[in-house]
Design an enzyme around this catalytic site. Structure first.
Site, mmCIF file in Angstrom:
data_model
loop_
_atom_site.group_PDB
_atom_site.id
_atom_site.type_symbol
_atom_site.label_atom_id
_atom_site.label_comp_id
_atom_site.label_asym_id
_atom_site.label_seq_id
_atom_site.Cartn_x
_atom_site.Cartn_y
_atom_site.Cartn_z
ATOM 1 N N GLU A 95 0.936 -1.266 -0.220
ATOM 2 C CA GLU A 95 0.041 0.069 -0.023
ATOM 3 C C GLU A 95 0.951 1.117 0.074
ATOM 4 O O GLU A 95 1.978 1.281 0.658
ATOM 5 C CB GLU A 95 -0.888 0.146 1.324
ATOM 6 C CG GLU A 95 -1.660 1.078 1.547
ATOM 7 C CD GLU A 95 -2.403 0.973 2.936
ATOM 8 O OE1 GLU A 95 -3.168 1.857 3.336
ATOM 9 O OE2 GLU A 95 -2.096 -0.037 3.720
ATOM 10 N N ILE A 97 1.361 4.858 1.088
ATOM 11 C CA ILE A 97 0.997 5.750 2.296
ATOM 12 C C ILE A 97 1.216 7.163 1.760
ATOM 13 O O ILE A 97 2.319 7.878 1.675
ATOM 14 C CB ILE A 97 1.641 5.457 3.573
ATOM 15 C CG1 ILE A 97 1.710 4.038 4.211
ATOM 16 C CG2 ILE A 97 1.217 6.384 4.770
ATOM 17 C CD1 ILE A 97 0.109 3.520 4.247
ATOM 18 N N ASP A 198 13.572 -2.335 14.609
ATOM 19 C CA ASP A 198 14.001 -1.474 13.946
ATOM 20 C C ASP A 198 13.541 -0.140 14.210
ATOM 21 O O ASP A 198 13.126 0.603 13.239
ATOM 22 C CB ASP A 198 14.282 -1.835 12.432
ATOM 23 C CG ASP A 198 15.414 -0.894 12.127
ATOM 24 O OD1 ASP A 198 16.119 0.061 12.327
ATOM 25 O OD2 ASP A 198 15.685 -0.785 10.712
#
Length: 290
Positions: A95, A97, A198
């Protein structure tokens, strides 16, 4: 080798099917190994990550990490549409963003959402597969003891790599290893939590609705304080984030004294990726135990 337009067309075909028609591509991020591309098609706009000189499963593991996150917290995580390898290129299609401005409850929701993620727990430290942090291999063998896992599967592999690549001398490798027995009673005992792995500010982006969105995970079940410590290493997180997290899942006393030890791992990651500019930070933490 296919030209890039040919690769984009094949990515869309493999991920979305024969009706997906390629329209345009815009490079929006480029690193030493990865390219981030805004890919426009008849089926919508997507984010494509390409790399061409890593292990064949590196983006497969990233896709699995995104799915694990999405299934374990209410925080937004990009949907995965496809991943694989085309000739010399690994790809991950997700997707796109759009981005936006932070909502008033942005930091509060990020803290609560991370606490919910950490409340996803299991019996063993590790994961059912190995993966990567950035381009570095990350072992995740099941281990019952956090200190053993931390030393054997986080610190030692990257310490050894740094020595092999002549980033540190043998004398410092031995000095680093001498701190291991002194860590025996440092970490509070907790059940292994699912961690992002992370968690620096660049891996939390703003969704178009103003809410936080997690990207680029290096997931495993570890000590949850790893994420909190990493978030403090380079800054960028508002105090509201930590307050909201603590309202759901408070840290055990003494975290400030442990934080530097947790951050030996991301500092070793940066040492191996970017060079000796990160060595003084590692030396400072190690010297505390001499």
């Amino acid at each position: 080798m296919l030209d890039l337009n040919g690769i984009y067309e094949q990515v869309l075909f493999e991920s979305l099917g024969p009706m997906a028609e390629f329209k345009s591509a815009n490079l929006i991020a480029a690193g030493n190994h990865n390219q981030g591309i805004q890919l426009s098609s008849s089926e919508g706009i997507f984010f494509l990550k390409l790399n061409f000189d890593h292990e064949k499963d590196i983006l497969v593991r990233e896709a699995q990490g995104l799915d694990l996150l999405r299934n374990s917290t209410f925080l937004k995580v990009p949907e995965v549409f496809g991943f694989g390898r085309i000739e010399d290129y690994n790809y991950l299609l997700t997707e796109f963003i759009e981005g936006g401005r932070k909502a008033p409850n942005y930091w509060e929701n990020l803290g609560i959402g991370l606490a919910h993620l950490h409340l996803t727990q299991q019996e063993f430290f590790g994961l059912d597969h190995d993966n990567f942090i950035a381009s570095l291999y990350q072992k995740n063998l099941h281990t019952t003891n956090w200190l053993d896992f931390f030393i054997e599967q986080r610190l030692e592999p990257l310490l050894g790599k740094a020595y092999f690549d002549r980033l540190i001398p043998l004398e410092f490798l031995k000095k680093f290893q001498e701190i291991y027995p002194k860590l025996k009673d440092l970490f509070p005992e907790e059940a292994p939590s699912l961690v992002h792995g992370d968690l620096w500010s660049g891996n939390v982006i703003i969704h178009e609705d103003g809410q936080p969105c997690l990207i680029d995970p290096a997931v495993y079940f570890g000590h949850r304080e790893m994420d909190i410590a990493f978030s403090r290493l380079f800054g960028g997180f508002d105090s509201q984030f930590y307050d909201a997290y603590s309202s759901v899942f408070p840290l055990k006393p003494g975290f400030e004294a442990r934080m530097g030890v947790y951050n030996l791992y991301p500092l070793l990651v940066h040492l191996n990726l970017f060079g000796t500019a990160y060595l003084p930070g590692i030396e400072k933490i190690v010297n505390r135990f001499q």
